[in-house]
Design an enzyme around this catalytic site. Sequence first.
Site, short mmCIF file in Angstrom:
data_model
loop_
_atom_site.label_atom_id
_atom_site.label_comp_id
_atom_site.label_asym_id
_atom_site.label_seq_id
_atom_site.Cartn_x
_atom_site.Cartn_y
_atom_site.Cartn_z
N GLN A 1 8.90 2.52 -3.05
CA GLN A 1 7.47 2.20 -3.02
C GLN A 1 6.80 2.64 -4.33
O GLN A 1 6.96 3.78 -4.76
CB GLN A 1 6.83 2.90 -1.81
CG GLN A 1 5.39 2.55 -1.58
CD GLN A 1 5.17 1.07 -1.24
OE1 GLN A 1 5.92 0.48 -0.45
NE2 GLN A 1 4.18 0.44 -1.86
N LYS B 1 5.38 -2.37 6.48
CA LYS B 1 6.77 -2.82 6.36
C LYS B 1 7.57 -2.40 7.59
O LYS B 1 8.39 -3.15 8.12
CB LYS B 1 7.39 -2.24 5.08
CG LYS B 1 6.82 -2.91 3.84
CD LYS B 1 7.08 -2.17 2.56
CE LYS B 1 6.22 -2.79 1.46
NZ LYS B 1 6.28 -2.10 0.18
N ASP C 1 12.94 -6.11 -3.34
CA ASP C 1 11.69 -6.37 -4.08
C ASP C 1 11.94 -7.36 -5.22
O ASP C 1 11.00 -7.83 -5.84
CB ASP C 1 11.13 -5.06 -4.67
CG ASP C 1 10.05 -4.46 -3.78
OD1 ASP C 1 9.48 -5.21 -2.95
OD2 ASP C 1 9.78 -3.25 -3.91
#
Length: 280
Positions: free
Chosen positions: A93, A49, A116
């Site tokens: 995460q 990322k 997300d």
Amino acid sequence: MAKIIDGKSIADEIYRELRKEVSTLKDKPGLAVVLVGDDPASIVYVRNKERACKRLGLNYKLLKFPQSISRDELLSSIRTLNEDREINGIIVQMPLPKHLDAFDVVSNIDPLKDVDGLHPDNLGRLSSGKPRIIPCTPLGIIELLKRENIDIRGKNAVIVGRSNLVGKPLFHLLLSLDATVTVCHSKTIDLKRETSRADILVCAVGVPRLITVDMVKEGAIVIDVGINKVEDKLVGDVDFERVKEIATFITPVPGGVGPMTVAMLMKNVITAYRLQKGKV
Ligand code: NAD
């Protein structure tokens, strides 16, 4: 023999488009990644990322916390990021340690910064047919199908795996594009009967070679989301070598859905930036 969908080169094309888009923005969008603990796979994902942000010239911030962080401490750092005007996207995460509830943590992210797409507000909008920020992997799968000019309308789409991350949001996306969608999972009685009817078969389980050639209809489009390590090699959930002989399209692992997921995350950071500026 199937056409092998080259997710990497499609993702590269998307990066080129996004780079152009970023150059027209007034300031640089920023992504913050919150990493709890030191899960080796998470460290690799987080690094990917960061690399993608660098590639597009986006600001990137990594917040690392020990496995033992309390809920209060974690939520307080998320609140700080929610208020930070230089941060447009926030990711926590996964997986989180057992004492932290993923739903609870994600629900505390500002929904306009939830890149997300997992905040209940964003998932609720998706299921109501009014999506705002869409989870990256399902969004990447739809983008792959679109860029390969694959018609979705009226097709029998079968998804294997019902996670909040992939299977469920993909169900809503395919439904909104007029597919007839079936979702299978670990308690499905006769998986082969379901997968054999699929014009579009998506497998997101995490079991190597779960989908064998006898489970796939001739001419099907096969999207393999699974990432499994077998003898130090990455493989998907589909028996690629044999299934590619009868499918019309198939994604490889690695190099299929994976690169699209990160590209879509970058797209979501830009979408979030625009939403915060009131320009969507
Ligand atoms: P998960 O691990 O949360 O859940 C797995 C799902 O598979 C569950 O819904 C379960 O019911 C179903 N399942 C388990 N065994 C089954 C069986 N024998 N038959 C049918 N269904 C079964 O799922 P996830 O987080 O969506 O991850 C799935 C896989 O996709 C993993 O390998 C993961 O690494 C991979 N993944 C890849 C990407 C990417 O970018 N390529 C992104 C997310 C996940």
